[in-house]
Motif scaffolding. Sequence first.
Motif, short mmCIF file in Angstrom:
data_model
loop_
_atom_site.label_atom_id
_atom_site.label_comp_id
_atom_site.label_asym_id
_atom_site.label_seq_id
_atom_site.Cartn_x
_atom_site.Cartn_y
_atom_site.Cartn_z
N VAL A 239 27.65 44.43 42.38
CA VAL A 239 28.71 44.27 41.75
C VAL A 239 29.76 45.21 42.42
N GLY A 240 30.83 44.56 42.86
CA GLY A 240 31.78 45.68 43.54
C GLY A 240 32.87 45.99 42.33
N PHE A 241 32.96 47.42 42.11
CA PHE A 241 33.96 47.91 41.05
C PHE A 241 35.15 48.65 41.69
N MET A 264 20.33 32.63 37.66
CA MET A 264 20.68 31.82 38.94
C MET A 264 19.79 32.21 40.18
N ALA A 265 19.67 33.56 40.15
CA ALA A 265 19.11 34.34 41.28
C ALA A 265 17.58 33.87 41.28
N GLU A 266 17.08 33.80 39.89
CA GLU A 266 15.85 33.55 39.62
C GLU A 266 15.28 32.18 40.02
N THR A 267 16.25 31.12 39.45
CA THR A 267 16.00 29.72 39.54
C THR A 267 16.33 29.22 41.09
N GLU A 268 17.50 29.63 41.49
CA GLU A 268 18.02 28.93 42.53
C GLU A 268 18.14 29.94 43.90
N GLN A 269 17.43 31.05 43.77
CA GLN A 269 17.40 31.94 44.86
C GLN A 269 18.64 32.40 45.33
N ILE A 270 19.48 32.43 44.64
CA ILE A 270 21.21 32.95 44.94
C ILE A 270 20.94 34.49 45.43
N LYS A 271 21.89 34.79 46.28
CA LYS A 271 22.17 36.23 46.49
C LYS A 271 23.93 36.44 46.55
N GLY A 272 24.25 37.52 46.46
CA GLY A 272 25.81 37.63 46.29
C GLY A 272 26.04 38.71 45.82
N ILE A 273 27.63 38.71 45.66
CA ILE A 273 28.11 39.95 44.95
C ILE A 273 29.26 39.46 44.15
N LEU A 274 29.26 40.21 42.88
CA LEU A 274 30.47 39.81 41.82
C LEU A 274 31.52 40.85 42.04
N HIS A 275 32.70 40.23 42.37
CA HIS A 275 33.81 41.04 42.63
C HIS A 275 34.68 41.42 41.65
N THR A 282 42.23 38.83 33.69
CA THR A 282 42.25 37.54 33.69
C THR A 282 41.13 37.02 34.22
N LYS A 283 40.46 35.84 33.97
CA LYS A 283 39.40 35.26 34.54
C LYS A 283 39.52 34.97 36.13
N ASN A 284 40.57 34.63 36.66
CA ASN A 284 41.04 34.31 38.00
C ASN A 284 40.57 35.55 38.74
N SER A 285 40.75 36.81 38.21
CA SER A 285 40.22 37.89 38.93
C SER A 285 38.83 38.24 39.44
N ILE A 286 38.10 37.51 38.66
CA ILE A 286 36.58 37.71 38.78
C ILE A 286 36.21 36.73 39.81
N VAL A 287 35.49 37.06 40.66
CA VAL A 287 34.93 36.10 41.74
C VAL A 287 33.45 36.60 42.16
N PHE A 288 32.59 35.47 42.10
CA PHE A 288 31.27 35.72 42.83
C PHE A 288 31.02 35.12 44.12
N THR A 289 30.70 35.91 45.18
CA THR A 289 30.57 35.31 46.45
C THR A 289 29.02 35.40 47.02
N LYS A 290 28.68 34.17 47.04
CA LYS A 290 27.41 33.98 47.70
C LYS A 290 27.16 34.38 49.15
N GLU A 291 25.92 34.78 49.36
CA GLU A 291 25.66 35.37 50.59
C GLU A 291 24.59 34.61 51.20
N ASN A 292 24.10 33.39 50.78
CA ASN A 292 23.12 32.89 51.28
C ASN A 292 23.31 31.38 51.26
#
Length: 292
Positions: A239-241, A264-275, A282-292
């Motif tokens: 998580v990027g603070f 999701m990481a457990e079931t779909e094996q995703i990796k990434g960063i929550l910005h 506002t919800k628009n300022s929160i973004v999750f970026t997948k890295e795989n």
Amino acid sequence: MDKNYYQDEEFTEFEEFEELEEFEESEDEDEDEEEAWKRSHRSEDKPAKSHRGRKLAVVIFILLVGAFTGIVYGFKLEDVRIIGNKTYSEDEVKALMNFPENMPNTLLCYLKYFRYKAEDVPFLEKIQVKIENRNMICIEVFETNIIGCLRQGKSYCYFDDSGIIQEILSDRKDTVAVIEGISLENMEIGQKISIENETTYKGIIELCQLLIDHNIKAQKIEIDKNGKFTVYIDDNIRVGFGTPVLLEEKAVEMANILPELQSMAETEQIKGILHLENYDSTKNSIVFTKEN
């Protein structure tokens, strides 16, 4: 004077003497009878007192047996509750105390451990044993309030919410995050961590405390050369603070979103960063970026 007068007088005195002797003899006889009466009554009292003593002994014995039976069967230990522990698991607390698996009696358990002292055990101030009820013992653990740690060579320096080093250990406790990107040397127990940048220092203390308050387990907090914070939850999610502003609001959002990301990481094996660097409520300022 008439001779008969003297004779009569002497005779009268003799008679009075005899009466006195008879009176004294009667007094002695009375005293002897009184003593005999007392002796006879004392001998009669002895069996009665002895009988009462036996009765009292039997009553006391019955009461003791009843009390013992009540303690054995009425205070059977059925449950042991451990509270206040964060650094150590329940099994580890029991192991530290040498607490037996099957302690039969609540009172015996309490008497054995109520003065227990946790000496030279890292992160522990004291352990208090209490009787919750006749079938339950409560073990309350009082830990040092450790919120994070810094690495110094091969050692880990654990600090509290005042930034004071409380323990220096060779092993890593995964209950708190490791701070990386800060270089400190010659840290000692009782010393306050020295960071020149006051904003960075306050950010470390606040963010570490927020992770504990929201029950978020993190591997590490990385601080780059620009003073931006990144929290590594595990090998898959971070998580990027950004800079240490609005940390409480960002921590709340992280706590709300993390369960879904971890699933999701457990079931779909995703990796990434929550910005959360640009968080502005506002919800628009929160973004999750997948890295795989």
